[in-house]
Design an enzyme around this catalytic site. Structure first.
Site, PDB file in Angstrom:
ATOM      1  N   TYR A 182      -1.057  -3.690  13.571  1.00 21.88           N
ATOM      2  CA  TYR A 182      -1.779  -2.786  12.654  1.00 21.88           C
ATOM      3  C   TYR A 182      -2.752  -1.891  13.426  1.00 21.88           C
ATOM      4  CZ  TYR A 182      -4.755  -1.301   8.799  1.00 21.88           C
ATOM      5  OH  TYR A 182      -5.465  -0.553   7.907  1.00 21.88           O
ATOM      6  N   ASP A 236      -3.283  -2.860   3.136  1.00 21.69           N
ATOM      7  CA  ASP A 236      -3.626  -2.985   4.553  1.00 21.69           C
ATOM      8  C   ASP A 236      -4.775  -3.981   4.726  1.00 21.69           C
ATOM      9  OD1 ASP A 236      -1.714  -1.253   5.410  1.00 21.69           O
ATOM     10  OD2 ASP A 236      -3.048   0.447   5.749  1.00 21.69           O
ATOM     11  N   ASP A 272      -7.759  -4.250   5.676  1.00 21.52           N
ATOM     12  CA  ASP A 272      -9.110  -3.766   5.915  1.00 21.52           C
ATOM     13  C   ASP A 272      -9.773  -3.519   4.568  1.00 21.52           C
ATOM     14  OD1 ASP A 272      -7.942  -1.435   4.977  1.00 21.52           O
ATOM     15  OD2 ASP A 272      -7.871  -0.469   6.931  1.00 21.52           O
ATOM     16  N   ARG A 303      -5.204   0.503  12.406  1.00 13.54           N
ATOM     17  CA  ARG A 303      -6.567   0.863  11.985  1.00 13.54           C
ATOM     18  C   ARG A 303      -7.517  -0.327  12.141  1.00 13.54           C
ATOM     19  NH1 ARG A 303      -3.050   3.833   9.036  1.00 13.54           N
ATOM     20  NH2 ARG A 303      -3.585   6.008   8.576  1.00 13.54           N
ATOM     21  N   GLU A 315       0.823  -1.217   0.000  1.00 14.59           N
ATOM     22  CA  GLU A 315       0.000   0.000   0.000  1.00 14.59           C
ATOM     23  C   GLU A 315       0.849   1.257   0.000  1.00 14.59           C
ATOM     24  OE1 GLU A 315      -3.438   1.928   2.873  1.00 14.59           O
ATOM     25  OE2 GLU A 315      -3.440  -0.219   2.488  1.00 14.59           O
ATOM     26  N   LYS A 316       2.017   1.176   0.641  1.00 15.57           N
ATOM     27  CA  LYS A 316       2.875   2.363   0.740  1.00 15.57           C
ATOM     28  C   LYS A 316       4.344   1.923   0.759  1.00 15.57           C
ATOM     29  CE  LYS A 316       0.637   3.435   4.577  1.00 15.57           C
ATOM     30  NZ  LYS A 316      -0.044   2.225   5.077  1.00 15.57           N
TER      31      LYS A 316
END
Length: 712
Positions: free
Chosen positions: A322, A102, A104, A324, A7-8
């Site tokens: 993680y 991530d 989610d 979130r 993701e990043k």
């Protein structure tokens, strides 16, 4: 070639470190002996704006609403165009792709949408990274799943994004235009989650403005038992006079009569009820992001965004899992890591954590370890990476402390106490008291007074007694108290309200149904929504106590919208559907159809809406708008804010609209103008054909009958 898409960049770098073989950093990716790792920068693709579907939507016009895309369009974000090209090229070379977003629904979507955009047909696996320490990453690499298993999670994220677009793009335009028609020079952004969140604050402030304290009386009596004295509180009967709707005694005269009655009785009371039970209180669960934000706000006065940012830093330092996460349970497979984590905490340099960890029982298994409660992620906990507090700033140390404290508590026994409930009958009145004796502190040893939720009627230890025992009346007093207003929201308590939204829904049946739903918004977006309301001037944060105060624009927006947008009922119900969709229980198409119908109906409401006028000069023609100074080809003039529905225009006269010479005496909205007809000049109303008033011309003036001239 196996291609990992993170993701990043920071996550991509951590994955690459855990793959075998030499690492070689390139422009936008890293090569390893076991594949290539690349990354995005969050959402590389963005949803198209209305004007990018059709140029006519660049201008906000009521007649164009609602805007419903026939096909949803994604565009490459300009800042990510280069990285998108790198990812596209690497996908072309890959034989297998590993989705490393991530864990989610948003993380699922932002990689999936790139794969869908370029029409990828290569096999895709999914890696779930709940922590970035080496052991966790290697374990996740060895446990890849088929990305298709997460199709419904992507559908849920798509549904949320499209619903937000439909409501945000359409209703923001519709209600802004309605406000501007009434003379308000403002923009009213409407959001599926942020609008009912703002409404919570507005309604709370109005409750405070309307609040009038009410005095009430609490009668407490002291009794003597053979084994000691105790104090009990009077319990009024349902038919007792002088009570308010909450069952409080508000009549001072009745309180005085009651005290006199008690003092005049024979002083012999009886224990009518006595029950002692042993109760067990399970360990407080580990922390989800919302729980961490609320706890840190209460204990350290941190705002939710600071907590999220700090938890993210700890995650990137590999110290915690993680951040979130909306889950407060843990996978059973990780229970075996407890001994290592607790040992690290013993030597980590934070005295309280070290002392608690030393007494923890690593083999003990609390209710938190439950695979059935785990979704894509688990509660936030310390990793097996040893923490050096010296390299953390104060905020990071405090947030790490709360996360570790909640984890350690899972390895302490349940809290056991003995609760006694007593009811005394005296002088035909009932008095009640409860008390407790702690048998085993258990996990509350870790939390101390923070864990106690002491109730007013809880008197600690009580004398040993049995039903039927005598209790001699000593005396009584009436404690005068006053009802308290509700507290203003802070960012932390507003976030807690978003999480526990069932408490604020209007429909009582829905209130019960939504109790188990995880509120409105997501763990990752709630803090952002609150910050946006502050940044856009709808809320102002009071400096000392950080109370959130609604501004005039907040009242305007909430008063303009129907209850369906300002009460959380609909939004909470939609969140419930999105949650069900993530598990395969609902259809994306059916949900968007429902959102479309909702949007169409509320746009129609906005067209018919009457908002209080804002301006010194109400329009004399339509009565729905105000005259505003504008500049045209021939200079300044005054035009109606309701244009183009109302085309009233007046000359400027010393900074004010020149009043019409002749207002129509029949409709009182139009203006009489001199016109030429078949029989010569006459005066007619400008509201024709709605008003057909006509008058003869007399010396270049309308010949208005005497009984109507008072209008002018």
């Amino acid at each position: 070639m196996r291609l990992y898409i993170a993701e990043k960049p920071s996550m991509g770098a951590e994955i690459a470190k855990c793959l075998p073989g030499p690492l070689s950093r390139r422009d936008g990716y890293i090569t390893t002996g076991a594949g290539v790792v690349t990354w995005g920068f969050g959402h590389i693709l963005r949803q198209a704006e209305p004007g990018e579907y059709d140029e006519k939507y660049m201008k906000w016009r009521m007649e164009d609403l609602p805007i419903i895309p026939a096909e949803w369009k994604l565009l490459i974000a300009e800042s990510c165009r280069k990285q998108f090209g790198i990812i596209q090229q690497l996908i072309g070379q890959a034989t297998e792709i590993v989705h490393a977003g991530d864990p989610d629904r948003e993380g699922q979507l932002l990689i999936d949408e790139v794969l869908d955009y370029i029409k990828n047909d290569k096999p895709v696996r999914r890696i779930l990274l709940n922590a970035l320490d080496e052991k966790s990453i290697k374990k996740a690499i060895a446990s890849l799943r088929d990305n298709q298993d997460f199709f419904h999670l992507k559908q849920s994220a798509l549904a949320r994004a499209r619903a937000d677009w439909l409501i945000g793009m359409n209703l923001s335009r519709a209600y802004t235009l309605a406000a501007q028609r009434a003379g308000h020079r403002t923009t009213l952004p409407v959001g599926r989650v942020k609008t009912p969140t703002l409404a919570l604050v507005v309604r709370r402030e109005r409750e405070l403005a309307d609040f009038k304290p009410v005095d009430y009386y609490v009668i407490k009596a002291e009794f003597q038992h053979d084994n000691g004295r105790f104090t009990a509180t009077w319990k009024p009967r349902d038919e007792q006079a002088g009570l308010d709707s909450e069952g409080r005694l508000i009549d001072q005269a009745i309180a005085a009569q009651l005290l006199a009655h008690l003092d005049a009785a024979d002083r012999q009371g009886e224990i009518a009820y006595c029950q002692t039970t042993e109760k067990k209180e399970p360990q407080r669960l580990p922390l989800s992001l919302s729980a961490l934000q609320v706890l840190a706000g209460r204990k350290f006065n941190y705002d939710p965004q600071t907590v999220l940012d700090t938890a993210q830093k700890l995650y990137e330092r590999k110290l915690t899992s993680y951040p979130r996460s909306d889950c407060d349970f843990l996978p059973e497979s990780q229970h075996g890591e407890a001994a290592v984590i607790l040992t690290n905490l013993q030597t980590g340099g934070q005295a309280d954590l070290a002392a608690w960890s030393a007494k923890a029982q690593p083999k003990l298994k609390s209710r938190a370890w439950n695979d059935k409660k785990i979704t894509a992620h688990h509660a936030i906990i310390p990793t097996q990476e040893k923490c050096n507090p010296a390299v953390l700033n104060e905020t990071e140390r405090n947030i790490y402390f709360l996360i570790a404290q909640a984890y350690i508590a899972q390895f302490y026994p349940v809290h056991i106490y003995q609760q006694t409930k007593i009811e005394v009958h005296y002088a035909a009145e009932a008095f009640a008291v409860s008390g407790r004796i702690i048998l085993e502190a258990g996990w509350k040893e870790v939390y101390g007074v923070d864990a106690e939720e002491k109730k007013e009627e809880d008197s600690g230890a009580l004398p040993v007694m049995r039903k039927g025992d005598a209790a001699c009346y000593i005396g009584a007093a009436a404690d005068k108290k006053a009802t308290r207003p509700p507290s203003r929201f802070t960012a932390s308590t507003l976030l807690a309200a978003m999480k526990e939204i069932h408490k604020y829904v209007k429909n009582p049946d829905l209130k019960k149904q939504l109790k188990d739903v995880s509120g409105i918004g997501t763990e990752a977006t709630r803090a952002t929504i609150i910050n946006e309301l502050i940044a856009r001037g709808f809320l102002q944060e009071e400096k000392k106590k950080k109370y959130l105060l609604p501004q005039p624009s907040a009242y305007l927006l909430i008063d303009a919208l129907p209850d369906e947008m300002t009460y959380p009922d609909s939004t909470a119900r939609w969140e419930s559907i999105l949650h069900s969709m993530a598990g395969g229980g609902e259809s994306l198409e059916a949900f968007i159809q429902q959102q479309t119908q909702f949007t169409v109906r509320l746009c129609q409401n906005a067209l018919e809406l009457r908002i209080p006028l804002q301006g010194e000069h109400p329009c004399p023609q339509c009565g729905k708008g105000v005259l505003q100074l504008r500049t045209g080809r021939n200079g300044k003039f005054w035009g109606c804010s309701g244009y183009p529905q109302c085309r009233a225009a007046y000359d400027d006269e010393d900074g004010r609209p020149k009043k019409p010479d002749h207002i129509c005496p029949r409709c009182k909205k139009g203006e009489l103008k001199s016109m030429n007809g078949k029989n010569g000049r006459f005066w007619g109303c400008t509201k024709f054909p709605a008003c057909r008033a006509t008058y003869n011309d007399k010396d270049n003036q309308p010949d208005i009958p005497e009984n109507l001239r008072q209008v002018n």
